[in-house]
Design an enzyme around this catalytic site. Structure first.
Site, mmCIF file in Angstrom:
data_model
loop_
_atom_site.group_PDB
_atom_site.id
_atom_site.type_symbol
_atom_site.label_atom_id
_atom_site.label_comp_id
_atom_site.label_asym_id
_atom_site.label_seq_id
_atom_site.Cartn_x
_atom_site.Cartn_y
_atom_site.Cartn_z
ATOM 1 N N LYS A 12 0.433 -4.117 -0.780
ATOM 2 C CA LYS A 12 0.734 -4.335 0.640
ATOM 3 C C LYS A 12 0.074 -5.629 1.125
ATOM 4 O O LYS A 12 0.673 -6.395 1.876
ATOM 5 C CB LYS A 12 0.281 -3.123 1.470
ATOM 6 C CG LYS A 12 1.130 -1.876 1.180
ATOM 7 C CD LYS A 12 0.579 -0.583 1.769
ATOM 8 C CE LYS A 12 1.419 0.613 1.305
ATOM 9 N NZ LYS A 12 0.936 1.915 1.768
ATOM 10 N N GLN B 49 -4.410 4.644 4.150
ATOM 11 C CA GLN B 49 -3.719 5.035 2.919
ATOM 12 C C GLN B 49 -4.005 6.502 2.603
ATOM 13 O O GLN B 49 -5.152 6.952 2.662
ATOM 14 C CB GLN B 49 -4.168 4.123 1.761
ATOM 15 C CG GLN B 49 -3.399 4.319 0.469
ATOM 16 C CD GLN B 49 -1.923 3.919 0.555
ATOM 17 O OE1 GLN B 49 -1.544 3.046 1.324
ATOM 18 N NE2 GLN B 49 -1.084 4.562 -0.235
ATOM 19 N N ASP C 251 2.594 2.693 9.935
ATOM 20 C CA ASP C 251 3.133 3.654 8.974
ATOM 21 C C ASP C 251 3.979 4.744 9.631
ATOM 22 O O ASP C 251 4.615 5.535 8.939
ATOM 23 C CB ASP C 251 1.957 4.345 8.264
ATOM 24 C CG ASP C 251 1.915 3.997 6.792
ATOM 25 O OD1 ASP C 251 2.929 3.525 6.264
ATOM 26 O OD2 ASP C 251 0.850 4.215 6.181
#
Ligand code: GUN
Length: 288
Positions: free
Chosen positions: A60, A104, A127
């Site tokens: 990312k 994450q 996200d």
């Protein structure tokens, strides 16, 4: 994208599509810098030493470098407390140079994932995991939604796959892929079945799918006798054996029956990351 002849023309090229999206994001990031002196920023948080999580976050960050987004990482040790993670998020929420915040997953067992996600400012939720954004998705507002299903939808749009009225089968009911994916298809008037690890006789469902989305992490779960001729298949699964990566679909055999199919690797993965870049840009653009 589609159009070439032969079996290659059946393959949804996630890498090529992601490259195209990243190039569009790159131009828009440049415009934002030139016209408004805003450089989009993404902060990532990883708690613990899960090698897969570290690898995903590294990918990312590399994408951020390619498109001109400033990426900042916070690698926290396994014994970091929930309060410490929340304090970090609250600080990132306040910073004007941080447009996107990404925690994450998975988090270590002693940390409550939902409590942590609730702390992210929903407008910075790159996200799309905050309950407010999940709730908006459910009522058809897809501003910030989970990146993998959004990336899959972008790929299907790019390959001109009709969705309205189609029978869609989603295998896997995770919060990250299966549930938001099923919701996005419902928002587009498909008839959606969601199956999962507890489903009996999975093939009763998969055999009827016009579009089959698989996200279970079970190597080669989907065999050719489980799908119908002409099916569109998206494989969001990934499992590793002795450094080799496998999808949830027995690709080499299933491709013979599919009209379109994503490979693993090179399908959904790059699209997830390109979508994250779009989301960070979107949040930064909202500041203008
Ligand atoms: N873990 C597995 N997939 C994802 C994802 O898309 N985002 C985050 N933050 N964690 C994940």
């Amino acid at each position: 994208m589609p159009g070439e002849q032969g079996s290659d023309s059946k393959i949804i090229d996630g890498r090529a599509l992601a490259k195209k999206i990243e190039s569009e994001v790159h131009s828009k990031v440049q415009m934002l810098k030139d016209q408004h002196n805003i450089t989009p920023g993404l902060s990532t948080i990883v708690v613990g030493d899960d090698p897969a999580s570290k690898m995903y976050v590294k990918l990312k960050h590399k994408a951020c470098d390619r498109v001109g987004i400033i990426a900042e990482d916070h690698f926290l040790s396994e014994d970091t407390t929930q309060e410490e993670v929340i304090e970090l998020i609250q600080n990132l929420n306040k910073r004007d140079d941080v447009h996107g915040i990404l925690v994450q997953l998975p988090l270590p067992e002693h940390i409550n994932e939902q409590k942590v996600m609730m702390e992210i400012d929903p407008s910075k939720d790159a996200d799309g995991f905050h309950p407010l954004n999940m709730g908006k998705l459910l009522i058809g507002n897809e501003e910030l939604v989970p990146c993998t299903p959004r990336g899959i939808m972008t790929a299907l749009e790019e390959y001109n796959v009709d969705i309205q009225g189609k029978d869609v089968v989603v295998v896997g009911h995770s919060n990250v892929v299966g549930k938001p994916m099923a919701t996005m298809f419902l928002n587009r008037n498909a008839t959606v079945s969601v199956s999962h690890v507890y489903t009996q006789n999975l093939n009763r469902y998969t055999i009827n799918a016009d579009i089959l989305i698989v996200a279970t992490g079970v190597k080669h779960l989907i065999k050719p006798d489980m799908v119908k001729e002409g099916v569109v298949i998206v494989d969001a699964g990934i499992s590793k054996e002795e450094d080799k990566v496998y999808g949830d679909v027995d690709f080499d055999n299933v491709i013979k029956k599919a009209s379109l199919i994503t490979p693993v690797p090179g399908g959904v993965g790059p699209m997830t990351i390109a979508t994250l870049m779009q989301h960070v840009l979107k949040v930064a653009q909202n500041k203008v």
